[in-house]
Design an enzyme around this catalytic site. Structure first.
Site, PDB file in Angstrom:
ATOM      1  N   CYS A   9       0.840  -1.196   0.000  1.00  0.00           N
ATOM      2  CA  CYS A   9       0.000   0.000   0.000  1.00  0.00           C
ATOM      3  C   CYS A   9       0.874   1.244   0.000  1.00  0.00           C
ATOM      4  O   CYS A   9       1.834   1.300   0.751  1.00  0.00           O
ATOM      5  CB  CYS A   9      -0.891  -0.012   1.233  1.00  0.00           C
ATOM      6  N   PRO A  10       0.607   2.223  -0.834  1.00  0.00           N
ATOM      7  CA  PRO A  10      -0.594   2.426  -1.641  1.00  0.00           C
ATOM      8  C   PRO A  10      -0.430   2.017  -3.111  1.00  0.00           C
ATOM      9  O   PRO A  10      -1.278   2.330  -3.923  1.00  0.00           O
ATOM     10  CB  PRO A  10      -0.783   3.941  -1.545  1.00  0.00           C
TER      11      PRO A  10
END
Length: 190
Positions: free
Chosen positions: A16-17
């Site tokens: 993430c992201p």
């Protein structure tokens, strides 16, 4: 039964992201109504993809798991269905959160990372509700207090902040720098 897709996005090995960043870019390259398959190994990508699809207006069709790989299926919406993908407007930097903690103000720190991320280091007193569980557990959070939403990079917390605002929370701020830039005190679970 195999699922027919128009585009396959390889986001394996990314944290993430990045699966969301790559998905946003891939969605711009397909036509409305087409389906993309996002392959990811980040377990948090399940909640991230679902929340992003909801906030952007694209249709989340479902996910499957093959070994370590999650396969997420999304259908691109037409212009009439798609929502403008804007960041949550109310943000806070980590220094301000540290000041609030030092002044003993009664604020809520909501950590929406996965449990393993929370276990190995979180802001003291932070409540852990992973993004994927947030919709079902929002009643655990007081709407009367100032709420700072934090994740690793500010991406999941952005999606969480939008979800909470839709459910009537008014005093929310997204910690845009996330835990990757946190220099304040840390607590670890044993």
């Amino acid at each position: 039964m195999s699922i027919k897709t128009d585009h396959v996005l390889d986001a394996k090995g990314l944290a993430c992201p990045m699966p969301i960043v790559r998905t946003k870019k891939a969605m711009k390259e397909v036509m409305p109504g087409q389906v993309i398959e996002v392959q990811a190994t980040d377990k948090g990508s399940l909640a991230d993809i679902q929340a992003w699809a909801k906030s952007s207006g694209h249709q989340y069709l479902g996910s499957t798991e093959e070994g370590e790989v999650l396969k997420h299926y999304l259908r691109k919406s037409g212009d009439a269905e798609a929502k403008e993908d804007k960041n949550f407007p109310h943000t806070v930097h980590n220094e301000e959160i540290i000041q609030k903690l030092n002044s003993s103000e009664d604020v809520v720190i909501l950590d929406v990372r996965e449990p393993a991320e929370y276990t190995f280091g979180h802001i003291p007193g932070a409540i852990s509700i992973p993004l994927g569980e947030l919709e079902d557990r929002m009643d655990e959070i007081s709407k009367d207090k100032e709420i700072y939403v934090v994740c690793r990079t500010g991406s999941r917390s952005d999606l969480a902040s939008k979800q909470m605002e839709e459910k009537g929370f008014k005093n929310i701020k997204n910690a845009v720098q996330g835990m990757v830039e946190w220099s304040g005190p840390l607590e670890k679970n044993q």
